[in-house]
Design a protein around this motif. Structure first.
Motif, PDB file in Angstrom:
ATOM      1  N   HIS A  44       0.801  -1.196   0.081  1.00 16.78           N
ATOM      2  CA  HIS A  44      -0.117   0.034   0.038  1.00 16.78           C
ATOM      3  C   HIS A  44       0.789   1.203   0.096  1.00 16.78           C
ATOM      4  CE1 HIS A  44      -4.186  -1.189   1.476  1.00 16.78           C
ATOM      5  NE2 HIS A  44      -4.315  -1.243   0.342  1.00 16.78           N
ATOM      6  N   CYS A  85       0.085   3.824   2.682  1.00 16.78           N
ATOM      7  CA  CYS A  85       0.333   3.296   4.052  1.00 16.78           C
ATOM      8  C   CYS A  85       1.786   3.302   4.458  1.00 16.78           C
ATOM      9  CB  CYS A  85      -0.246   1.986   4.461  1.00 16.78           C
ATOM     10  SG  CYS A  85      -2.235   2.110   4.447  1.00 16.78           S
ATOM     11  N   CYS A  92      -3.600  -5.165   4.535  1.00 20.43           N
ATOM     12  CA  CYS A  92      -2.443  -4.287   4.905  1.00 20.43           C
ATOM     13  C   CYS A  92      -2.401  -4.170   6.527  1.00 20.43           C
ATOM     14  CB  CYS A  92      -2.943  -2.900   4.557  1.00 20.43           C
ATOM     15  SG  CYS A  92      -1.809  -1.542   4.867  1.00 20.43           S
ATOM     16  N   CYS A 147      -3.699  -0.404   7.498  1.00 24.17           N
ATOM     17  CA  CYS A 147      -4.872   0.233   7.251  1.00 24.17           C
ATOM     18  C   CYS A 147      -5.992  -1.090   7.517  1.00 24.17           C
ATOM     19  CB  CYS A 147      -5.199   1.094   6.012  1.00 24.17           C
ATOM     20  SG  CYS A 147      -5.151  -0.042   4.716  1.00 24.17           S
TER      21      CYS A 147
HETATM   22 ZN   LIG Z   1      -2.975   0.251   4.204  1.00 30.69          ZN
END
Ligand SMILES: [Zn+2]
Ligand SMILES: [Zn+2]
Length: 417
Positions: free
Chosen positions: A265, A268, A284, A287
């Motif tokens: 990600h 992120c 992830c 998140c």
């Molecule tokens: Zn994420």
């Protein structure tokens, strides 16, 4: 004759492309790079098609040349386009990009007429259609049995035949009874032939590589090197027969450099290898949402052979880094810096870029580029470079003067950035 061919590019009429992507500047840049055959890109777009008709003339063997001779006889064009099909099949939404090659203006015109009755070809040089990939190949084969359809950047997550997000698990699942017309796939920047060799279902398929350039300086960052005549029908024959004698090798990005090589990600700051993604069930760690699963993981998923397997009829690949990036890495400055640009211009005005990357021996390199750049090019040729892998739309980063690596085709533990 040796022909370096880059068959997937976009014109200025595609979204997010340089205004410089005209036939003339494509020809001039192709010449600087040493590319002898280049796709026109975007023949489906009415304005670009008009300039193709106005500025190019057929050479009589399925290829075209600029009438005004701006690049001399050195650069030929193949009629090429890319289209995006978004459709549902087997209860899932599918998004597949395909390259189309046409040997004649007439066939391209027929394809355009069929497309314009089914969708909008005006708004984007790479049009988006709601009909299926099978309908697409029917249109192309109806227009000319000698036209070709090649699934584009076959592994990218969002818009490709094998993509993790909206693709298929096999050519047959996507094209059904029309699979027999699929002779080649484009490996894309984030995968290389070695990765594709792990899938036995692709043994009959010829792997091609192109730049997908949106600006002229990116031409040839991946390419195909043939030993044949400048002839559409001969190249088609090579792709159909996966002819090792006439298809010498592909020029490849280090696949880690591609934007979708690893999983992660971007927002992120998370980049993961296949094993880590599996351990997190694809979610992830920051998140909690689904990760963008990259090409390496997807190849692992569909492969039925260990990494390092070489099929008998494999076309070789040479891994390369664009000269501008080699200069930037060796000089320790950015690609866009005056220093790099000045040296790049000096070098390509003396010899085509591919001469430096592929052909010159070490004495010739030292004489023309100096010791530092010459040794950087040698390191790229032998794989003595390191790459921090790309993920979730972020390009990987090359470092020429660092520890030795070989292209990663096995699980890597990368972890949080
Ligand atoms: Zn994420
Ligand atoms: Zn595409």
């Amino acid at each position: 004759m040796r022909i370096i061919a880059d068959l997937h590019i976009h014109s200025r009429y595609s979204r997010a492309t340089s205004r410089e992507m005209t036939l003339e500047s494509l020809a001039l840049w192709a010449k600087l790079k040493g590319i002898g055959l280049i796709g026109t890109g975007d023949f489906t777009h009415p304005a670009h098609f008009a300039s193709i008709e106005e500025k190019l003339e057929p050479t009589g063997n399925g290829l075209f040349v600029l009438k005004n001779g701006i690049a001399g006889d050195d650069v030929r064009f193949m009629l090429s386009a890319e289209v995006s099909n978004i459709f549902s099949l087997g209860g899932k939404t599918r998004k597949v990009h395909s390259l189309i090659f046409s040997p004649t203006i007439e066939a391209a015109r027929k394809i355009n007429a069929a497309f314009s009755s089914l969708g909008n070809i005006n708004s984007d040089g790479r049009p988006i259609f709601g009909f299926s990939a099978q309908d697409l190949i029917k249109i192309v084969m109806d227009a000319s049995p000698e036209a070709m359809l090649v699934p584009a950047h076959a592994w990218t997550p969002w818009f490709s035949i094998f993509g993790s997000k909206s693709g298929f698990d096999s050519i047959e699942e996507c094209f059904g009874e029309y699979s027999k017309y699929i002779h080649a796939i484009e490996t894309g920047l984030s995968s290389n032939p070695e990765m594709n060799w792990r899938i036995s279902a692709l043994d009959r398929i010829t792997l091609i590589s192109n730049s997908d350039a949106h600006s002229p300086s990116k031409l040839g960052r991946e390419a195909n090197v043939f030993d044949c005549n400048m002839d559409y029908y001969e190249i088609r024959d090579i792709l159909i027969n996966k002819d090792k004698k006439r298809f010498l090798y592909t020029v490849e990005f280090y696949p880690e450099e591609g934007k979708y090589h690893s999983d992660g990600h971007r927002a992120c700051g998370v980049r993961l290898g296949p094993e880590e993604t599996k351990a997190l069930s694809g979610n992830c760690p920051v998140c909690g949402k689904g990760l963008t699963v990259g090409v390496l993981s997807r190849v692992e998923e569909l492969s039925d052979r260990p990494s390092g397997y070489i099929p008998e009829n494999a076309i070789p690949a040479r891994h390369m880094v664009p000269l501008e990036e080699i200069l930037a890495s060796a000089m320790g400055v950015g690609v866009a810096s005056v220093k790099v640009q000045r040296e790049y211009r000096r070098l390509v005005s003396a010899a085509p870029e591919f001469s430096y990357l592929l052909d010159m021996d070490s004495d010739e390199l030292t004489e023309s580029c100096g010791e530092l750049i010459a040794s950087a090019i040698q390191r790229v040729r032998s794989g003595e470079i390191s790459v921090s892998p790309g993920y979730d739309g972020e390009f990987g980063r090359i470092c020429v003067f660092d520890k030795k690596i070989v292209p990663q085709t096995h699980p890597v533990q990368i972890g949080l950035l």
